[in-house]
Scaffold this motif. Structure first.
Motif, PDB file in Angstrom:
ATOM      1  N   GLN A 107     -22.095   9.856 -17.263  1.00 30.25           N
ATOM      2  CA  GLN A 107     -21.215   9.254 -16.272  1.00 30.25           C
ATOM      3  C   GLN A 107     -21.983   9.103 -14.966  1.00 30.25           C
ATOM      4  O   GLN A 107     -23.021   9.728 -14.767  1.00 30.25           O
ATOM      5  CB  GLN A 107     -19.990  10.140 -16.001  1.00 30.25           C
ATOM      6  N   GLY A 108     -21.415   8.304 -14.074  1.00 33.11           N
ATOM      7  CA  GLY A 108     -21.982   8.156 -12.748  1.00 33.11           C
ATOM      8  C   GLY A 108     -20.870   8.074 -11.726  1.00 33.11           C
ATOM      9  O   GLY A 108     -19.747   7.681 -12.037  1.00 33.11           O
ATOM     10  N   TYR A 109     -21.192   8.454 -10.511  1.00 36.84           N
ATOM     11  CA  TYR A 109     -20.187   8.440  -9.451  1.00 36.84           C
ATOM     12  C   TYR A 109     -20.855   8.093  -8.138  1.00 36.84           C
ATOM     13  O   TYR A 109     -21.907   8.627  -7.811  1.00 36.84           O
ATOM     14  CB  TYR A 109     -19.498   9.805  -9.347  1.00 36.84           C
ATOM     15  N   ARG A 110     -20.241   7.168  -7.409  1.00 37.92           N
ATOM     16  CA  ARG A 110     -20.729   6.805  -6.078  1.00 37.92           C
ATOM     17  C   ARG A 110     -19.658   7.156  -5.069  1.00 37.92           C
ATOM     18  O   ARG A 110     -18.567   6.590  -5.085  1.00 37.92           O
ATOM     19  CB  ARG A 110     -21.032   5.314  -6.026  1.00 37.92           C
ATOM     20  N   ALA A 111     -19.957   8.096  -4.189  1.00 38.19           N
ATOM     21  CA  ALA A 111     -18.980   8.547  -3.202  1.00 38.19           C
ATOM     22  C   ALA A 111     -18.876   7.530  -2.064  1.00 38.19           C
ATOM     23  O   ALA A 111     -19.882   7.135  -1.480  1.00 38.19           O
ATOM     24  CB  ALA A 111     -19.392   9.899  -2.638  1.00 38.19           C
ATOM     25  N   PRO A 112     -17.657   7.095  -1.718  1.00 40.60           N
ATOM     26  CA  PRO A 112     -17.492   6.165  -0.604  1.00 40.60           C
ATOM     27  C   PRO A 112     -17.612   6.891   0.741  1.00 40.60           C
ATOM     28  O   PRO A 112     -17.306   8.080   0.850  1.00 40.60           O
ATOM     29  CB  PRO A 112     -16.082   5.612  -0.802  1.00 40.60           C
ATOM     30  N   PHE A 113     -18.078   6.174   1.761  1.00 37.07           N
ATOM     31  CA  PHE A 113     -18.158   6.735   3.109  1.00 37.07           C
ATOM     32  C   PHE A 113     -17.974   5.626   4.130  1.00 37.07           C
ATOM     33  O   PHE A 113     -18.070   4.447   3.812  1.00 37.07           O
ATOM     34  CB  PHE A 113     -19.481   7.478   3.337  1.00 37.07           C
ATOM     35  N   SER A 114     -17.679   6.034   5.350  1.00 37.76           N
ATOM     36  CA  SER A 114     -17.572   5.111   6.479  1.00 37.76           C
ATOM     37  C   SER A 114     -18.679   5.436   7.465  1.00 37.76           C
ATOM     38  O   SER A 114     -18.954   6.605   7.737  1.00 37.76           O
ATOM     39  CB  SER A 114     -16.214   5.249   7.177  1.00 37.76           C
ATOM     40  N   ARG A 115     -19.307   4.418   8.012  1.00 38.11           N
ATOM     41  CA  ARG A 115     -20.385   4.601   8.975  1.00 38.11           C
ATOM     42  C   ARG A 115     -19.832   4.301  10.367  1.00 38.11           C
ATOM     43  O   ARG A 115     -19.246   3.246  10.596  1.00 38.11           O
ATOM     44  CB  ARG A 115     -21.535   3.673   8.642  1.00 38.11           C
ATOM     45  N   ILE A 116     -20.003   5.274  11.285  1.00 38.39           N
ATOM     46  CA  ILE A 116     -19.494   5.105  12.649  1.00 38.39           C
ATOM     47  C   ILE A 116     -20.640   5.229  13.650  1.00 38.39           C
ATOM     48  O   ILE A 116     -21.641   5.888  13.383  1.00 38.39           O
ATOM     49  CB  ILE A 116     -18.383   6.123  12.996  1.00 38.39           C
TER      50      ILE A 116
END
Length: 125
Positions: A107-116
């Motif tokens: 499996q694979g997983y890409r964690a979402p993030f916000s850049r500020i």
């Protein structure tokens, strides 16, 4: 010797004139933030280009002002930031295998993030 003096005066300038920083609770974690720097936090429900105010400031230190320590948050400090965009981190690969059973699962997983981008750290008077 020239390089030694250059680094010495750069060190003095950076730590005595540019040491405004704050610790903020944002996106499920605590961040050490400084003005004009970019940070990645947990996703926030704002669109890119929006200006936001980070209200949960735990502490703030500035040379011109004094040291503010909250219990748990300070009410005298405001931190203004701009949402630069939303993205996903590098993929984390997960591989499960049971020995002697010929069972494999990948499996694979890409964690979402916000850049500020932190615009300013200021004291509300």
């Amino acid at each position: 010797e020239i390089s030694f003096f250059f680094f010495f005066f750069f060190f003095l300038f950076f730590f005595f004139f540019m040491c405004t920083y704050a610790v903020v609770s944002a996106g499920g974690g605590q961040l050490w933030v400084e003005p004009e720097r970019v940070y990645d936090i947990q996703p926030v429900p704002f669109s890119p280009g929006d200006r936001v105010l980070l209200p949960r400031v735990l502490l703030m230190n500035c040379v011109e002002e004094k040291f503010f320590l909250g219990g748990p948050y300070t009410l005298d400090v405001s931190i203004k930031a701009v949402i630069l965009g939303h993205a996903e981190a590098k993929k984390v690969k997960i591989l499960k295998m049971q020995s002697k059973k010929k069972t494999r699962k990948r499996q694979g997983y890409r964690a979402p993030f916000s850049r500020i981008l932190v615009d300013s750290i200021s004291v509300i008077k």
